[in-house]
Motif scaffolding. Structure first.
Motif, PDB file in Angstrom:
ATOM      1  N   ILE A  29       0.840  -1.202   0.000  1.00 21.96           N
ATOM      2  CA  ILE A  29       0.000   0.000   0.000  1.00 21.96           C
ATOM      3  C   ILE A  29       0.872   1.248   0.000  1.00 21.96           C
ATOM      4  O   ILE A  29       0.634   2.205  -0.758  1.00 21.96           O
ATOM      5  CB  ILE A  29      -0.949   0.002   1.206  1.00 21.96           C
ATOM      6  CG1 ILE A  29      -1.991  -1.108   1.056  1.00 21.96           C
ATOM      7  CG2 ILE A  29      -1.639   1.359   1.360  1.00 21.96           C
ATOM      8  CD1 ILE A  29      -2.853  -1.325   2.286  1.00 21.96           C
ATOM      9  N   ASP A  30       1.900   1.249   0.820  1.00 20.40           N
ATOM     10  CA  ASP A  30       2.806   2.400   0.887  1.00 20.40           C
ATOM     11  C   ASP A  30       3.488   2.649  -0.451  1.00 20.40           C
ATOM     12  O   ASP A  30       3.683   3.803  -0.854  1.00 20.40           O
ATOM     13  CB  ASP A  30       3.860   2.187   1.980  1.00 20.40           C
ATOM     14  CG  ASP A  30       3.299   2.324   3.388  1.00 20.40           C
ATOM     15  OD1 ASP A  30       2.188   2.869   3.526  1.00 20.40           O
ATOM     16  OD2 ASP A  30       3.971   1.868   4.337  1.00 20.40           O
ATOM     17  N   LYS A  33       0.917   4.320  -2.748  1.00 20.18           N
ATOM     18  CA  LYS A  33       0.670   5.695  -2.318  1.00 20.18           C
ATOM     19  C   LYS A  33       1.854   6.606  -2.630  1.00 20.18           C
ATOM     20  O   LYS A  33       1.674   7.800  -2.914  1.00 20.18           O
ATOM     21  CB  LYS A  33       0.358   5.727  -0.821  1.00 20.18           C
ATOM     22  CG  LYS A  33      -1.032   5.199  -0.466  1.00 20.18           C
ATOM     23  CD  LYS A  33      -1.305   5.379   1.020  1.00 20.18           C
ATOM     24  CE  LYS A  33      -2.735   5.041   1.366  1.00 20.18           C
ATOM     25  NZ  LYS A  33      -3.029   5.243   2.810  1.00 20.18           N
ATOM     26  N   SER A  34       3.060   6.058  -2.576  1.00 14.91           N
ATOM     27  CA  SER A  34       4.242   6.870  -2.852  1.00 14.91           C
ATOM     28  C   SER A  34       4.271   7.353  -4.297  1.00 14.91           C
ATOM     29  O   SER A  34       4.949   8.341  -4.613  1.00 14.91           O
ATOM     30  CB  SER A  34       5.519   6.073  -2.547  1.00 14.91           C
ATOM     31  OG  SER A  34       5.751   5.069  -3.523  1.00 14.91           O
ATOM     32  N   THR A  37      -1.881   9.308  -6.873  1.00 18.62           N
ATOM     33  CA  THR A  37      -3.136   8.765  -7.387  1.00 18.62           C
ATOM     34  C   THR A  37      -3.198   8.920  -8.910  1.00 18.62           C
ATOM     35  O   THR A  37      -2.428   9.683  -9.500  1.00 18.62           O
ATOM     36  CB  THR A  37      -4.339   9.478  -6.762  1.00 18.62           C
ATOM     37  OG1 THR A  37      -4.259  10.882  -7.053  1.00 18.62           O
ATOM     38  CG2 THR A  37      -4.351   9.290  -5.251  1.00 18.62           C
ATOM     39  N   PHE A  63      -5.815   1.881  -3.749  1.00 13.57           N
ATOM     40  CA  PHE A  63      -5.051   2.971  -3.149  1.00 13.57           C
ATOM     41  C   PHE A  63      -4.388   3.880  -4.177  1.00 13.57           C
ATOM     42  O   PHE A  63      -3.884   4.948  -3.828  1.00 13.57           O
ATOM     43  CB  PHE A  63      -4.023   2.398  -2.180  1.00 13.57           C
ATOM     44  CG  PHE A  63      -4.655   1.688  -1.019  1.00 13.57           C
ATOM     45  CD1 PHE A  63      -5.109   2.405   0.075  1.00 13.57           C
ATOM     46  CD2 PHE A  63      -4.852   0.320  -1.038  1.00 13.57           C
ATOM     47  CE1 PHE A  63      -5.729   1.766   1.145  1.00 13.57           C
ATOM     48  CE2 PHE A  63      -5.464  -0.332   0.018  1.00 13.57           C
ATOM     49  CZ  PHE A  63      -5.911   0.392   1.111  1.00 13.57           C
ATOM     50  N   GLY A  64      -4.435   3.481  -5.454  1.00 12.68           N
ATOM     51  CA  GLY A  64      -3.944   4.345  -6.515  1.00 12.68           C
ATOM     52  C   GLY A  64      -5.072   5.053  -7.241  1.00 12.68           C
ATOM     53  O   GLY A  64      -4.991   6.240  -7.523  1.00 12.68           O
ATOM     54  N   GLU A 102     -10.200   4.049   4.555  1.00 10.01           N
ATOM     55  CA  GLU A 102     -10.280   5.137   3.576  1.00 10.01           C
ATOM     56  C   GLU A 102     -11.641   5.165   2.891  1.00 10.01           C
ATOM     57  O   GLU A 102     -11.785   5.701   1.787  1.00 10.01           O
ATOM     58  CB  GLU A 102      -9.142   5.001   2.566  1.00 10.01           C
ATOM     59  CG  GLU A 102      -7.781   4.983   3.259  1.00 10.01           C
ATOM     60  CD  GLU A 102      -6.627   5.351   2.367  1.00 10.01           C
ATOM     61  OE1 GLU A 102      -6.857   5.782   1.216  1.00 10.01           O
ATOM     62  OE2 GLU A 102      -5.486   5.211   2.826  1.00 10.01           O
TER      63      GLU A 102
END
Length: 398
Positions: A29-30, A33-34, A37, A63-64, A102
């Motif tokens: 996930i990290d 997110k890095s 989006t 998460f993207g 989220e």
């Protein structure tokens, strides 16, 4: 309190660290997110969602692209201290917990994806609780067996050559040995059964059921991950039973394109790169190819884990402006692997390997073993050991 021990039989992982699985999901996930989006699908069904490419796809799209997701997988929860269940069970839970933080929908169906009953249950959920339609269907199911939903007959896949035996080097991670193995040719029944399990029939059945039920959007996309490989692994992959199954997926993609034509839908075969999965670890000779390939690609800065590869596929290629297609319309993110210099250097390296040097700095054996271990929650970056009881694991809700 429970203690978690990595247990390997041959190249099959038997043990699991549930807390390590959660941390691995958090790490993925990290990573997504890095990268920020991007504009992508919003209502996604992923068939085979609990590990490797399927899990990475779900993480990337949630998460993207901010997608609500439905994941279908067959996993098992904890029974006792000796049987803590499967890694995918805990991956599903960790994903759902993080997605819901989220305000994303993350529905898990933990049951047989091959059955008609599961298809209908998923369809009813889409109709009644998921907004009525999906705009992306991802087929990423990896299984060694399949029960025919009509006859109840059980098919078992075989990883074998076709025509002639194949002899080559293999690795046993349990005892860190390097040895020569012979892969016998499959008979016609074994070929047919492998296609029945790993080919595109169930993908087509899913799409037919979804289309008939009216739960696909105008312009819906469905993807299926394939692997074609290279000259270095053709004899046992593309030229073997696995290759026949992949070819069947190509055929079924054409059928699905015809099925979806009136709603402007599309079936997209994605020819992915070589990565470390539970399946790839047990394919004869393939780990040797990987430890050579990874070493070369690491030096070039092109080696990818499943989450890195999937993020590039969806962010840059499918929903971005950098697609690469071959002459028959398959998406080809495997072009980094197929680079001629990469293949030449991989071939040269593999030819030098033996029992004394295969697990040295000369190769990427350490990378392969770490990625293999991560699949079961071991050797996970950022993992901090914690205390947990069996009752607490049993109380987790998928």
């Amino acid at each position: 309190m429970l203690t978690f021990k990595q247990n390997i039989r041959g190249n099959v992982a038997l043990g699991v660290n549930p807390l390590g699985c959660k941390q691995d999901v958090l790490n993925q996930i990290d990573y997504v997110k890095s990268n920020g989006t991007y504009e992508g699908p919003k209502k996604v069904l992923i068939i085979g969602a609990s590990s490797s490419y399927g899990l990475a796809t779900r993480i990337n799209l949630a998460f993207g692209a901010g997608a609500d997701t439905i994941g279908v997988s067959f996993e098992k929860g904890p029974k006792n201290e000796r049987n803590l269940g499967t890694a995918g069970w805990y991956n599903n839970i960790a994903f759902r917990e993080e997605a819901e933080k989220e305000d994303l929908i993350a529905k898990n169906f933990v049951q047989d994806a091959f059955s008609h009953e599961t298809k209908q249950e998923v369809i009813e959920y889409i109709k009644n609780e998921f907004g009525g339609k999906v705009d992306l269907v991802v087929y990423s199911l990896a299984s060694g067996v399949r029960k025919d939903p009509e006859t109840g007959e059980l098919y078992k896949s075989s990883i074998k050559a076709i025509g002639e035996p194949v002899v080559g080097p293999h690795i046993n991670m349990q005892n860190e040995s390097f040895y020569t193995e012979t892969l016998e040719p499959a008979d016609e029944q074994e070929i047919a059964d492998t296609v029945n399990v790993m080919g595109g029939e169930d993908w087509q059945l899913w799409m037919e059921a979804l289309k008939e039920s009216g739960v696909l959007t105008e312009g819906v996309l469905t993807t299926n991950y394939s692997y074609l490989g290279t000259e270095l692994n053709h004899a046992y992959y593309g030229g073997g039973t696995l290759g026949r199954a992949k070819a069947d997926c190509d055929e079924k993609a054409e059928n699905i394109n015809q099925l979806l034509a009136d709603i402007n839908g599309k079936a997209q075969i994605v020819v992915a790169t070589a990565v470390t999965t539970k399946a790839s670890s047990v394919i004869p000779f393939f780990p040797v190819y990987c430890i050579g390939l990874y070493k070369v690609m690491e030096e070039k800065g092109t080696h990818e884990t499943p989450i890195m590869h999937i993020d590039r596929i969806y962010r840059d290629m499918i929903y971005g402006d950098k697609p690469e297609y071959d002459e028959v319309g398959r998406l080809r993110p495997d072009s980094w692997e197929l680079d001629s210099d990469t293949q030449a250097k991989t071939k040269e390296l593999i030819e030098q390997l033996n029992a004394e040097n295969f697990n040295s700095d000369m190769t990427a054996y350490d990378t392969f073993f770490k990625e293999f271990s991560n699949l079961s929650g071991f050797m996970v970056d950022n993992y901090v050991e914690q205390e947990v009881t069996l009752d607490e694991l049993k109380a987790l809700n998928y």
